[in-house]
Write an enzyme that holds these catalytic residues in place. Structure first.
Site, mmCIF file in Angstrom:
data_model
loop_
_atom_site.group_PDB
_atom_site.id
_atom_site.type_symbol
_atom_site.label_atom_id
_atom_site.label_comp_id
_atom_site.label_asym_id
_atom_site.label_seq_id
_atom_site.Cartn_x
_atom_site.Cartn_y
_atom_site.Cartn_z
ATOM 1 N N SER A 122 -2.113 9.076 -30.986
ATOM 2 C CA SER A 122 -0.875 8.325 -31.205
ATOM 3 C C SER A 122 -0.242 8.519 -32.579
ATOM 4 C CB SER A 122 -1.130 6.837 -30.971
ATOM 5 O OG SER A 122 -1.397 6.600 -29.607
ATOM 6 N N HIS A 166 1.617 -4.060 -22.094
ATOM 7 C CA HIS A 166 2.276 -4.664 -23.252
ATOM 8 C C HIS A 166 3.500 -5.490 -22.875
ATOM 9 C CE1 HIS A 166 0.103 -1.344 -25.430
ATOM 10 N NE2 HIS A 166 -0.001 -2.283 -26.358
ATOM 11 N N CYS A 202 2.332 1.651 -27.774
ATOM 12 C CA CYS A 202 2.395 1.561 -26.311
ATOM 13 C C CYS A 202 2.636 2.938 -25.697
ATOM 14 C CB CYS A 202 3.508 0.598 -25.905
ATOM 15 S SG CYS A 202 3.763 0.521 -24.122
#
Length: 498
Positions: A266, A313, A326
């Site tokens: 990420s 989320h 996310c």
């Protein structure tokens, strides 16, 4: 060799006086050899058989023999006391390389080793000799010709047959140039010791984003470069075992900071966000719902991609998606922006290519794109974009590249070549050359985009996935990342500027 210093003049590598035992077959008659071997073997704690074989060889060739390096003061004084009974044996003081901080900064500094046959062929025209020690890694290797001084020696009178008669005089060695690095010893110690405490493989790179100076570069597991100085040629002292380092399964000599290429997970979403905002294809206020998964194509024939948070989320805009990392939001973003713009943004940050830092054997990593499959039957699918946007699939970064990426965000668009040498100085202290800031390029990104990304990354640390990295009194902007590892446990990343 010349000194290697940190940016504040702290010593990283120097030379210290050490006792060396030499054998010069000038006065020794063969019938006295047994007595010399017996006395030497006791003082130096060596095998009489091996010692006798070597002394006999020196007698046959009338050549100077190096018996032992780094002799203890106790043994050196004992040999001095017995000198009348040890014809041909002498104890001299030599300056030999030392790394006073042990494993601290080992991968950045490197180590010394004997010239290999291949290296000797390449270097013999530059005055190197086959029995010399040269830099094998890091600064020691890259700047070997500067650090290497001039050897001292002895002038020996010989007869017509080439037999040594007496030592006429000695030539003192001359120091090499001194190298002041950009490293900060305190930063380097903090990084190395923290990695040691984890007892896991890993790396840390710390850059000054205003200049590209490398403040710290660590790789774990590490090694003590002093180990390689204990085994030299046929020397009889083997108090350390460099071969163990060369053959260990955990690869302590592998510099993970510049040679280890890993999926970034990420942390790559920073590049996604910049590409999305600059393309104008994504409204940062637009929300996507994250139930914990994403279907590419209709179920059940489509493919299901998961978010790291299994329960989802809920509604996410770009800011919240960065803060909470996310995946589902970024799946939508990636398909809307497309792989070409994301690839282009990544390359503008310097990803997918070597950073240019002076250290040898740096890996370029890999930024995938449609061009990967031009010469094959395979084509780029939307699933490839899904993987790419969350830093998975074929995408690979080195820790150096990840640090460079964050430095570009920190300084808002300037890509500086990382560098490690601040100054090269003559032995007198006068400056021979200076390292310099080198801006490779400027990324054309709006102030609004930088403001957006900066605010989100600060919130990542304040209230998002990196709250454990809060530092009281310091504003930290960061991003966490987790990437699947086919060989074992997931890779964990953290990139930040502060």
């Amino acid at each position: 060799r010349g000194l290697i210093l940190d940016r504040k003049e702290a010593v990283l590598a120097d030379s210290k006086p050490t006792f060396v035992v030499l054998f010069t077959p000038l006065e020794l008659k063969k019938e006295k050899l047994g007595d010399v071997v017996r006395r030497l073997s006791v003082v130096l704690n060596l095998s009489p058989e091996q010692l006798a074989h070597r002394l006999e060889s020196a007698l046959r060739t009338s050549s100077l023999l190096r018996i032992m390096d780094r002799v203890s003061p106790t043994a050196a004084f004992a040999l001095a006391e017995q000198k009348p009974n040890l014809p041909g044996v002498s104890v001299v003081t030599e300056m030999q390389r030392r790394y006073p901080n042990g494993l601290i900064g080992a991968h950045a500094l490197g180590y010394l080793g004997q010239v290999s046959p291949q290296e000797f062929e390449n270097l013999r025209d530059e005055g190197y000799r086959a029995d010399w020690l040269i830099g094998k890694m890091g600064v020691e290797k890259v700047y070997d010709q500067f650090l290497r001084g001039e050897h001292g020696g002895m002038r020996i009178e010989v007869d017509a047959s080439g037999h040594s008669l007496k030592i006429l005089d000695r030539k003192e060695p001359v120091s090499g140039y001194h190298i002041q690095t950009t490293l900060n010893l305190k930063v380097q110690q903090a990084a190395d010791m923290a990695l040691q405490e984890t007892q896991k493989a890993g790396a840390v790179v710390a850059l000054d984003p205003r200049t590209g100076e490398v403040l710290g570069l660590s790789s774990s597991p590490s090694f003590d470069p002093n180990v390689f100085l204990y085994e030299r040629g046929e020397q009889l002292l083997f108090s350390a075992n460099p071969n163990e380092l060369l053959t260990r399964a955990d690869l302590p000599l592998f510099n993970r900071a510049i040679q280890g290429a890993y999926p970034p997970g990420s942390v790559f979403k920073i590049v996604d966000a910049v590409a999305a905002l600059e393309s104008g294809k994504v409204n940062p206020a637009e929300e996507h719902f994250c139930p914990g998964y994403f279907w590419l194509g209709s179920p059940p024939s489509g493919k299901k991609f998961l978010c790291w948070k299994k329960t989802g989320h809920g509604k996410m805009n770009l800011h919240n998606a960065l803060v909470n990392s996310c995946n589902v939001y970024f799946y939508h973003l990636g398909l809307k922006v497309g792989p070409d713009l994301i690839e282009s943004a990544a390359r503008s940050f310097g990803l997918g290519q070597t950073s240019g830092v002076e250290l040898p054997h740096e890996k370029p990593g890999l930024i995938p794109g449609r061009g990967m499959f031009k010469t094959s039957r395979r084509r780029w699918y939307e699933g490839d974009t899904i993987n790419m946007v969350i830093g998975q699939g074929t995408i690979l970064l080195t820790p150096m590249q990840a640090a460079l990426m964050m430095s570009v965000v920190a300084n808002r668009g300037s890509v500086y070549r990382p560098y490690m040498v601040k100054e090269i100085r003559y032995p007198t202290g006068d400056i021979y050359a200076r390292g310099k800031r080198e801006r490779i390029r400027e990324i054309s990104v709006s102030d609004a985009t930088w403001e957006f990304v900066n605010a989100a990354l600060i919130e990542v640390v304040d209230s998002g996935t990196a709250q454990s990295c809060k530092i009281p009194g310091v504003k930290v902007a960061g991003k966490t990342g987790t990437a699947q590892n086919p060989q074992g446990k997931d890779h964990g990343w953290f990139v930040a500027y502060a």
